[in-house]
Structure formats: C-alpha cells, structure tokens
Design a protein around this motif. Structure first.
Motif, short mmCIF file in Angstrom:
data_model
loop_
_atom_site.label_atom_id
_atom_site.label_comp_id
_atom_site.label_asym_id
_atom_site.label_seq_id
_atom_site.Cartn_x
_atom_site.Cartn_y
_atom_site.Cartn_z
N SER A 108 10.03 35.49 -5.79
CA SER A 108 10.87 34.11 -5.60
C SER A 108 10.52 33.31 -6.91
CB SER A 108 10.63 33.47 -4.39
OG SER A 108 9.30 33.14 -4.11
N SER A 109 9.39 33.50 -7.30
CA SER A 109 8.95 32.56 -8.43
C SER A 109 9.49 33.12 -9.86
CB SER A 109 7.28 32.31 -8.46
OG SER A 109 6.65 33.23 -8.11
N TYR A 110 9.49 34.41 -10.01
CA TYR A 110 10.19 35.05 -10.83
C TYR A 110 11.61 34.68 -11.08
CZ TYR A 110 12.46 38.94 -13.50
OH TYR A 110 12.93 39.99 -14.42
N GLU A 111 12.20 34.43 -9.92
CA GLU A 111 13.70 34.09 -9.89
C GLU A 111 14.05 32.85 -10.40
OE1 GLU A 111 15.11 35.42 -6.02
OE2 GLU A 111 15.33 37.59 -6.87
N ILE A 112 12.99 32.02 -10.33
CA ILE A 112 13.03 30.46 -10.73
C ILE A 112 13.47 30.71 -12.33
CG2 ILE A 112 11.89 28.37 -11.50
CD1 ILE A 112 10.28 28.82 -8.57
N GLY A 113 12.57 31.63 -12.93
CA GLY A 113 12.75 31.57 -14.55
C GLY A 113 13.93 32.66 -15.12
N LEU A 114 14.38 33.25 -14.08
CA LEU A 114 15.20 34.46 -14.41
C LEU A 114 16.58 34.31 -15.30
CD1 LEU A 114 15.23 37.54 -14.45
CD2 LEU A 114 16.34 37.57 -11.98
N PRO A 115 16.88 32.82 -14.86
CA PRO A 115 18.50 32.66 -15.40
C PRO A 115 18.17 32.33 -17.17
CG PRO A 115 18.11 31.14 -13.45
CD PRO A 115 16.92 32.08 -13.38
N ILE A 116 16.97 31.75 -17.24
CA ILE A 116 16.45 31.56 -18.79
C ILE A 116 16.32 32.85 -19.40
CG2 ILE A 116 14.81 30.17 -20.18
CD1 ILE A 116 14.76 28.18 -17.80
N ILE A 117 15.45 33.83 -18.72
CA ILE A 117 15.20 35.05 -19.38
C ILE A 117 16.59 35.69 -19.58
CG2 ILE A 117 14.27 37.38 -18.86
CD1 ILE A 117 12.21 35.89 -17.26
N ASP A 118 17.49 35.59 -18.70
CA ASP A 118 18.95 36.29 -18.94
C ASP A 118 19.60 35.59 -20.11
OD1 ASP A 118 20.95 37.73 -18.51
OD2 ASP A 118 21.76 36.77 -16.69
N LYS A 119 19.38 33.94 -20.11
CA LYS A 119 20.14 33.31 -21.26
C LYS A 119 19.60 33.70 -22.71
CE LYS A 119 19.76 28.47 -22.56
NZ LYS A 119 19.66 27.18 -22.21
N ALA A 120 18.25 34.05 -22.60
CA ALA A 120 17.41 34.48 -23.86
C ALA A 120 18.14 35.75 -24.43
CB ALA A 120 16.02 34.35 -23.78
N GLY A 121 18.61 36.47 -23.41
CA GLY A 121 19.13 37.93 -23.96
C GLY A 121 18.18 38.81 -23.96
N VAL A 122 17.02 38.81 -23.06
CA VAL A 122 15.85 39.77 -23.08
C VAL A 122 15.56 40.58 -21.56
CG1 VAL A 122 14.88 38.68 -25.12
CG2 VAL A 122 14.14 37.81 -22.92
N LYS A 123 16.71 40.19 -20.65
CA LYS A 123 16.49 40.62 -19.46
C LYS A 123 16.29 42.29 -19.38
CE LYS A 123 19.00 40.39 -15.72
NZ LYS A 123 20.15 40.11 -14.96
N HIS A 124 16.95 42.96 -20.22
CA HIS A 124 17.19 44.24 -20.38
C HIS A 124 15.81 44.98 -20.61
CE1 HIS A 124 17.75 43.04 -24.73
NE2 HIS A 124 17.24 44.33 -24.98
N LYS A 125 14.75 44.19 -21.13
CA LYS A 125 13.60 44.91 -21.57
C LYS A 125 12.45 44.59 -20.20
CE LYS A 125 13.98 42.57 -26.08
NZ LYS A 125 13.24 41.91 -27.28
N ILE A 126 12.91 44.27 -19.13
CA ILE A 126 11.86 43.93 -18.13
C ILE A 126 12.29 44.63 -17.15
CG2 ILE A 126 11.19 42.20 -16.46
CD1 ILE A 126 11.95 40.02 -18.78
N ASN A 127 11.27 45.56 -16.73
CA ASN A 127 11.20 46.06 -15.24
C ASN A 127 10.55 45.33 -14.29
OD1 ASN A 127 11.30 47.87 -13.12
ND2 ASN A 127 9.75 49.20 -13.92
N PHE A 128 10.79 44.59 -13.49
CA PHE A 128 9.99 43.53 -12.61
C PHE A 128 10.07 44.32 -11.26
CE2 PHE A 128 9.56 40.81 -9.10
CZ PHE A 128 8.48 39.90 -9.38
N ILE A 129 8.43 44.52 -10.89
CA ILE A 129 8.25 45.21 -9.66
C ILE A 129 7.46 44.15 -8.72
CG2 ILE A 129 6.84 47.14 -8.67
CD1 ILE A 129 6.96 48.33 -11.34
N GLU A 130 8.09 43.97 -7.54
CA GLU A 130 7.85 43.04 -6.51
C GLU A 130 6.67 43.93 -5.81
OE1 GLU A 130 10.00 41.43 -3.60
OE2 GLU A 130 8.97 39.68 -3.49
N SER A 131 5.18 43.41 -5.87
CA SER A 131 4.30 44.31 -5.25
C SER A 131 3.08 43.80 -5.59
CB SER A 131 4.18 45.70 -5.65
OG SER A 131 3.27 46.35 -5.08
N GLU A 132 2.04 44.24 -4.83
CA GLU A 132 0.72 43.84 -5.21
C GLU A 132 0.44 44.91 -6.29
OE1 GLU A 132 -2.39 42.79 -3.59
OE2 GLU A 132 -1.60 41.67 -1.84
#
Ligand code: SAM
Ligand code: CA
Length: 238
Positions: A108-132
């Motif tokens: 949920s905290s990652y999702e706060i910044g996600l729209p800005i990461i998307d806007k910056a055009g770099v989301k395709h470089k990220i593989n986010f894994i929600e886990s310990e």
C-alpha cells in the motif's frame, strides 16, 4: 515544489555535520537543484505520511545515483521500498532496459508513489514483490541464473536482518557489484551512551552496532561508511 530545504533527518537538523546551516547549504547548492522533478513530487506526497521520515534522504540518494552510474548498473535489487523514493531514483538512473527487483511486505505504501513512477515513464523497469524479504532472497538464490548477476543492491528494511540480507545479497551480486546499507548510524545513536538513547531507538541501535562491526570484519567486501542522510555503508563485493 520549490527547492526549499526540507530537513530529512530523524535525529538532529544537521546530521553529522557541524551545523544545520551547513547541511542546508549542501542541500540547497548541490542536491535540490539537481533532484528530478518526479522525485520532488514523490517527496511532497510522502511528506503527509505519518512515517514520512522513512523516505531516503535526497543527499544519500544523490550519492547512490552516482554509484549506480559509475558502475553502469543495470540489474538491481531493493529491500524496503516504502513510497518509492530510492526505487524511483534507481529507475531514473539505470538504462531503459534495466531491471529492479523491489521487495516490500507492504504494497500500500508503494502504491502511494506508483502514479509518479508511472508518470516518470520508468515503471517497466520495476518488478515489485510484496513479501517479507528473506524468503524472496532465498527463492532468487535457488535459481543459478540469479547468482552473481546483480550489479547493485539497496538494503533499507528491518535492521535486525541486515547481516542475513548481506549474506544473500553477496551471493546475488557480481564481483565488483555494490551493496548500499541505509541508516547505519541510526540517528547517531550508535555512538551514544545507551542510557541517553530513547527507548524506541534501542532495538535498531543494537542491531546497527552489531551490523557495523560485522561488516567492518568482512574480508569479502571493500567498505566505506558514508555520513550522508542517516549514514550509508557502501560495500563492493571483491
Ligand atoms: N527505501 C525507501 C524509500 O526510499 O522511501 C524507504 C524504506 S522504509 C525505511 C522500510 C520499508 O521496509 C517499509 O516500507 C517496510 O514495509 C519494509 N519492511 C520492513 N520489514 C520488512 C521485511 N522484513 N521484509 C520486507 N520489507 C520490510
Ligand atoms: Ca532508510
């Protein structure tokens, strides 16, 4: 957001420097004028979060970007994403076909910044894994294709596990790869008498002191403990 100084240090307003004025001078002269607009926006939306202080300090981030560029990092791993300041900084710095494995147990905290990461055009470089983080690292290490293939690691999650992360990160890194450990000065408490440390900081203070000793004795890496932000320890795998 203007280049106005925002102190991002949980302990004092000067970090380890002589004065807050000197800290502000560095931020206003060398850091904020060069900070990417999307990173400023990410800081701004994070500033209202009750745990905003967890965001990576922009001066430490700037140094990290320099390291990433210096080694031409392409494949990286991040442990501890929060709203994504260090993640966005990394994504903006590595090449377009670069890849970041980003692990955090709280999406949920990652999702706060996600729209800005998307806007910056770099989301395709990220593989986010929600886990310990530990089980993910162990899983990655089961695949021989991952061993010794990462250029860079940023470790910024639970301090109690830094040595456990280090053992796994070392196996993932290429020889010559860099790992950066954040908060290794733990608001300056590592050098304070235990009796003068607020109780809330005691646990991670102890973990940080133990990790700092452990890493200083690790002949597998070259290190430098850099007093930026809350203290970062830079390790190069031999
Ligand atoms: N690097 C981030 C930035 O620049 O904003 C800050 C990371 S914040 C200090 C630490 C993060 O680690 C939190 O988002 C928390 O959810 C996550 N975390 C804590 N313990 C963890 C664990 N055992 N495994 C994975 N993530 C963890
Ligand atoms: Ca941190």
């Amino acid at each position: 957001m203007a280049n106005k100084t925002v102190i991002n240090n949980s302990s004092t307003e000067k970090g380890v420097l002589q004065s807050a004025e000197l800290y502000n001078y560095i931020m206003d002269t060398s850091v904020y004028p060069r900070e990417h607009q999307c990173l400023k926006e990410l800081r701004a939306i994070t500033s209202t979060h009750p745990r905003a202080v967890m965001g990576t300090a922009p001066d430490a981030g700037q140094f990290m970007a320099l390291l990433l560029k210096t080694i031409n990092a392409k494949k990286t791993i991040e442990i501890g994403v929060f709203t994504g300041y260090s993640l966005l900084l990394t994504a903006l710095t590595i090449p377009d076909d670069g890849k970041i494995t980003a692990i955090d147990m709280n999406r949920s905290s990652y999702e706060i910044g996600l729209p800005i990461i998307d806007k910056a055009g770099v989301k395709h470089k990220i593989n986010f894994i929600e886990s310990e983080a530990l089980p993910v690292l162990d899983q990655l290490l089961k695949d021989p294709e991952n061993k010794g293939t990462f250029d860079f690691a940023f470790v910024d999650a639970d301090k109690d596990n830094y040595a456990n992360y280090h053992e796994r990160v070392l196996e993932l890194l290429k020889p010559g790869g860099i790992a950066v450990y954040d908060n290794t000065l733990w608001a300056g408490t590592v050098a304070m008498d235990e009796s003068s440390v607020p109780e809330s900081k005691l646990g991670s203070r102890k973990a940080s002191i133990e990790f700092n000793k452990y890493i200083a004795g690790d002949a597998r890496v070259q290190i430098s403990q850099v007093p930026l932000g809350d203290g970062i320890t830079v390790c190069r795998r031999n």
